[in-house]
Write a protein that holds these residues in place. Structure first.
Motif, PDB file in Angstrom:
ATOM      1  N   TYR A 178      -7.355  21.053   4.974  1.00 56.46           N
ATOM      2  CA  TYR A 178      -7.416  20.769   3.544  1.00 56.46           C
ATOM      3  C   TYR A 178      -8.408  21.689   2.838  1.00 56.46           C
ATOM      4  N   ALA A 179      -9.615  21.760   3.352  1.00 53.29           N
ATOM      5  CA  ALA A 179     -10.648  22.584   2.704  1.00 53.29           C
ATOM      6  C   ALA A 179     -10.243  24.051   2.667  1.00 53.29           C
ATOM      7  N   GLU A 180      -9.478  24.479   3.665  1.00 54.95           N
ATOM      8  CA  GLU A 180      -9.042  25.880   3.746  1.00 54.95           C
ATOM      9  C   GLU A 180      -7.773  26.155   2.946  1.00 54.95           C
ATOM     10  N   GLY A 181      -7.229  25.135   2.283  1.00 54.35           N
ATOM     11  CA  GLY A 181      -6.060  25.337   1.431  1.00 54.35           C
ATOM     12  C   GLY A 181      -4.742  25.392   2.178  1.00 54.35           C
ATOM     13  N   ARG A 182      -4.716  24.907   3.409  1.00 53.47           N
ATOM     14  CA  ARG A 182      -3.448  24.907   4.147  1.00 53.47           C
ATOM     15  C   ARG A 182      -2.580  23.708   3.784  1.00 53.47           C
ATOM     16  N   VAL A 183      -3.217  22.618   3.368  1.00 50.25           N
ATOM     17  CA  VAL A 183      -2.457  21.420   3.002  1.00 50.25           C
ATOM     18  C   VAL A 183      -3.024  20.814   1.734  1.00 50.25           C
ATOM     19  N   SER A 184      -2.185  20.040   1.059  1.00 45.94           N
ATOM     20  CA  SER A 184      -2.584  19.257  -0.108  1.00 45.94           C
ATOM     21  C   SER A 184      -1.993  17.866   0.040  1.00 45.94           C
ATOM     22  N   VAL A 185      -2.636  16.906  -0.593  1.00 45.89           N
ATOM     23  CA  VAL A 185      -2.095  15.552  -0.629  1.00 45.89           C
ATOM     24  C   VAL A 185      -1.175  15.447  -1.838  1.00 45.89           C
ATOM     25  N   GLN A 186       0.073  15.118  -1.592  1.00 43.50           N
ATOM     26  CA  GLN A 186       1.046  14.954  -2.670  1.00 43.50           C
ATOM     27  C   GLN A 186       2.157  14.033  -2.197  1.00 43.50           C
ATOM     28  N   ASP A 187       2.503  13.063  -3.017  1.00 40.85           N
ATOM     29  CA  ASP A 187       3.572  12.141  -2.650  1.00 40.85           C
ATOM     30  C   ASP A 187       4.845  12.905  -2.300  1.00 40.85           C
ATOM     31  N   ALA A 188       5.556  12.397  -1.309  1.00 39.59           N
ATOM     32  CA  ALA A 188       6.760  13.091  -0.847  1.00 39.59           C
ATOM     33  C   ALA A 188       7.816  13.181  -1.940  1.00 39.59           C
ATOM     34  N   ARG A 222       0.854  -1.193   0.000  1.00 42.97           N
ATOM     35  CA  ARG A 222       0.000   0.000   0.000  1.00 42.97           C
ATOM     36  C   ARG A 222       0.891   1.245   0.000  1.00 42.97           C
ATOM     37  N   PRO A 223       0.533   2.260  -0.758  1.00 48.49           N
ATOM     38  CA  PRO A 223       1.397   3.446  -0.841  1.00 48.49           C
ATOM     39  C   PRO A 223       1.304   4.310   0.402  1.00 48.49           C
ATOM     40  N   PRO A 224       2.361   5.057   0.701  1.00 50.23           N
ATOM     41  CA  PRO A 224       2.303   6.001   1.824  1.00 50.23           C
ATOM     42  C   PRO A 224       1.445   7.205   1.449  1.00 50.23           C
ATOM     43  N   MET A 225       1.059   7.967   2.457  1.00 48.10           N
ATOM     44  CA  MET A 225       0.292   9.194   2.221  1.00 48.10           C
ATOM     45  C   MET A 225       1.079  10.358   2.802  1.00 48.10           C
ATOM     46  N   ALA A 226       1.368  11.331   1.969  1.00 48.48           N
ATOM     47  CA  ALA A 226       2.138  12.500   2.395  1.00 48.48           C
ATOM     48  C   ALA A 226       1.370  13.770   2.083  1.00 48.48           C
ATOM     49  N   LEU A 227       1.657  14.808   2.857  1.00 50.72           N
ATOM     50  CA  LEU A 227       0.994  16.097   2.694  1.00 50.72           C
ATOM     51  C   LEU A 227       2.023  17.172   2.355  1.00 50.72           C
ATOM     52  N   ARG A 228       1.570  18.143   1.590  1.00 50.88           N
ATOM     53  CA  ARG A 228       2.383  19.315   1.274  1.00 50.88           C
ATOM     54  C   ARG A 228       1.733  20.518   1.946  1.00 50.88           C
ATOM     55  N   VAL A 229       2.510  21.262   2.676  1.00 47.01           N
ATOM     56  CA  VAL A 229       1.998  22.431   3.396  1.00 47.01           C
ATOM     57  C   VAL A 229       2.113  23.664   2.515  1.00 47.01           C
ATOM     58  N   ASN A 230       1.043  24.436   2.459  1.00 44.89           N
ATOM     59  CA  ASN A 230       1.026  25.686   1.706  1.00 44.89           C
ATOM     60  C   ASN A 230       1.615  26.787   2.589  1.00 44.89           C
ATOM     61  N   PRO A 231       2.856  27.227   2.325  1.00 38.38           N
ATOM     62  CA  PRO A 231       3.499  28.203   3.208  1.00 38.38           C
ATOM     63  C   PRO A 231       2.827  29.575   3.198  1.00 38.38           C
ATOM     64  N   ARG A 232       1.950  29.816   2.231  1.00 36.64           N
ATOM     65  CA  ARG A 232       1.233  31.085   2.197  1.00 36.64           C
ATOM     66  C   ARG A 232       0.100  31.113   3.216  1.00 36.64           C
ATOM     67  N   ARG A 233      -0.263  29.934   3.731  1.00 36.12           N
ATOM     68  CA  ARG A 233      -1.393  29.871   4.648  1.00 36.12           C
ATOM     69  C   ARG A 233      -1.090  29.187   5.968  1.00 36.12           C
ATOM     70  N   SER A 234       0.069  28.545   6.084  1.00 35.15           N
ATOM     71  CA  SER A 234       0.388  27.869   7.337  1.00 35.15           C
ATOM     72  C   SER A 234       1.869  27.533   7.363  1.00 35.15           C
ATOM     73  N   THR A 235       2.264  26.781   8.374  1.00 34.02           N
ATOM     74  CA  THR A 235       3.643  26.298   8.486  1.00 34.02           C
ATOM     75  C   THR A 235       3.610  24.792   8.723  1.00 34.02           C
ATOM     76  N   VAL A 236       4.729  24.152   8.452  1.00 32.67           N
ATOM     77  CA  VAL A 236       4.818  22.707   8.670  1.00 32.67           C
ATOM     78  C   VAL A 236       4.558  22.377  10.137  1.00 32.67           C
ATOM     79  N   ALA A 237       5.135  23.166  11.036  1.00 32.73           N
ATOM     80  CA  ALA A 237       4.958  22.900  12.468  1.00 32.73           C
ATOM     81  C   ALA A 237       3.493  23.033  12.883  1.00 32.73           C
ATOM     82  N   ASP A 238       2.817  24.063  12.380  1.00 31.46           N
ATOM     83  CA  ASP A 238       1.412  24.259  12.747  1.00 31.46           C
ATOM     84  C   ASP A 238       0.532  23.140  12.206  1.00 31.46           C
TER      85      ASP A 238
END
Length: 410
Positions: A207-217, A157-173
């Motif tokens: 996700y709905a607010e555009g802070r993160v997206s699903v994208q393979d690492a 099964r594939p892993p699931m990774a997220l990409r953080v939108n730096p215009r709306r949040s931070t990785v730590a948050d």
């Protein structure tokens, strides 16, 4: 869905048609059906090897698919054997009532001989690695040291990774939000957040607010390696569904043109950008036909994420191994060469093109770039962490990708 693939159809298309016929299914039902179909096809070569010892002649496609799914379920859940057989027989009644006895008999014989399954599988190298013989040979030739790990990754099964939108949040948050929602995640080298367990997109905080997206690492390396800077004119030549387009825009204020050949897929680019609060010019065009889209102004950065065999993402698209043919790889390589040659004309002197595939085959990767550089003496290969290229092989953190950076002489 499994039957559709056996008949030569696309798995994702078959799944979407099924959902369209059953709009009221809850997410849990959709997820369970998807998981069973995808897992059956990841293990298709193994299941078929077992089935070959249980039937005297090939059954109709729908019944063959039903038996493969049932065998996979028996492998996964042996404690549910009675229920699995009963449900398979009920399904046979709905599909082909006259063959319900055959289905019952085959599965009960399979249970009695379950101790032989592994022996049958091990007798055939292609079955053991759940891939066609040509696929096995090509992976072995390209990755003589790592071929077993590559093939094994394709069965997982594939892993699931997220990409953080730096215009709306931070990785730590975002990581803290995930932890608060009961979803553990760790930060990888390129800033991707790798979830400990996959989670429905609707349940991802932000996700709905555009802070993160699903994208393979692995895919998240592309925007970083492109190194687009504010004010640059950038082309994403094969852009759908828009993940890499969005990542480039999240990192820098650039003038970006996104091209996509398929109108339906091009629509997804716009929807993804809208969710993230980003903007780009999106055109439906064949990137090889410059007269249909290029205004003559050169680009300082080009992302060429070209069509390929997708051999690095087969765990996400397990039908690929069974639908592709060995001869298809040369066709992909020829198309990639056409794209590269056309796009090179639009690159500004001193500009950079990033070549990307989700393939693990040399003919589409290192071999392709070597041939390109032989044709274009004004192409200089820029290093990636001291190497001439970056080949990511699929593993527990990311899918398989290939990257090469090419600079055009000033």
């Amino acid at each position: 869905m499994v039957a559709a693939v056996i008949d030569g159809g696309n798995l994702t298309d078959a799944f979407e048609r099924l959902l369209a016929r059953h709009p009221g299914w809850p997410d849990a039902t959709r997820g369970a059906i998807r998981d069973l179909a995808w897992t059956t096809l990841r293990e298709y070569g193994r299941g078929d090897a077992v089935l070959a010892h249980l039937v005297h002649s090939p059954p109709p496609v729908d019944i063959r698919a039903l038996l493969l799914v049932a065998l996979q379920r028996l492998w996964q859940k042996p404690e549910q054997a009675h229920t699995v057989v009963d449900q398979a027989v009920e399904a046979a009644v709905a599909l082909m009532p006259g063959l319900k006895g055959m289905v019952n008999g085959v599965l009960r014989t399979a249970l009695r001989q379950q101790g032989q399954w592994q022996t049958w599988i091990e007798a055939d190298p292609a079955a053991r690695h759940a891939c066609p013989p040509w696929w096995l040979a090509r992976v072995q030739a390209t990755h003589p040291q790592d071929w077993q790990a590559v093939l094994e990754a394709g069965r997982q099964r594939p892993p699931m990774a997220l990409r953080v939108n730096p215009r709306r949040s931070t990785v730590a948050d975002v990581q803290a939000e995930l932890e608060a929602a009961g979803a553990s995640a760790r930060v990888l080298e390129n800033g991707a957040l790798l979830l400990a367990q996959p989670r429905a997109v609707a349940r991802l905080p932000g996700y709905a607010e555009g802070r993160v997206s699903v994208q393979d690492a692995g895919a998240q390396w592309a925007a970083q390696l492109l190194q687009a800077e504010a004010g640059m004119r950038v082309l994403d030549a094969c852009a759908a569904p828009g993940g890499k387009t969005a990542h480039v825009l999240e990192r820098a204020d650039v003038d970006l043109l996104a091209l996509e050949l398929d109108p339906l897929r091009a629509g997804r680019i716009g929807r993804n950008l809208a969710r993230l609060g980003l903007a780009a010019t999106v055109k439906v065009a064949d990137c090889r036909r410059l007269d249909s889209w290029w205004d003559g102004r050169p680009f300082e950065r080009i992302l060429a994420d070209v069509p390929c065999s997708a051999s690095g993402v087969v765990r996400r698209h397990p039908d690929i191994k069974w639908l592709r043919r060995d001869t298809d790889i040369a066709g992909f390589a020829a198309q990639q060469a056409e794209i590269l040659d056309a796009l090179w004309r639009t690159l500004a002197p001193g500009g950079t093109m990033l070549y990307v595939t989700c393939s693990v085959f040399d003919q589409e990767n290192a071999g392709q770039i070597a041939r390109f550089c032989a044709r274009h003496t004004d192409a200089e290969r820029l290093p990636i962490d001291g190497r001439t290229e970056l080949q990511l092989l699929p593993n527990a953190e990311h899918d398989g990708f290939y990257f090469a950076r090419l600079r055009k002489a000033p």
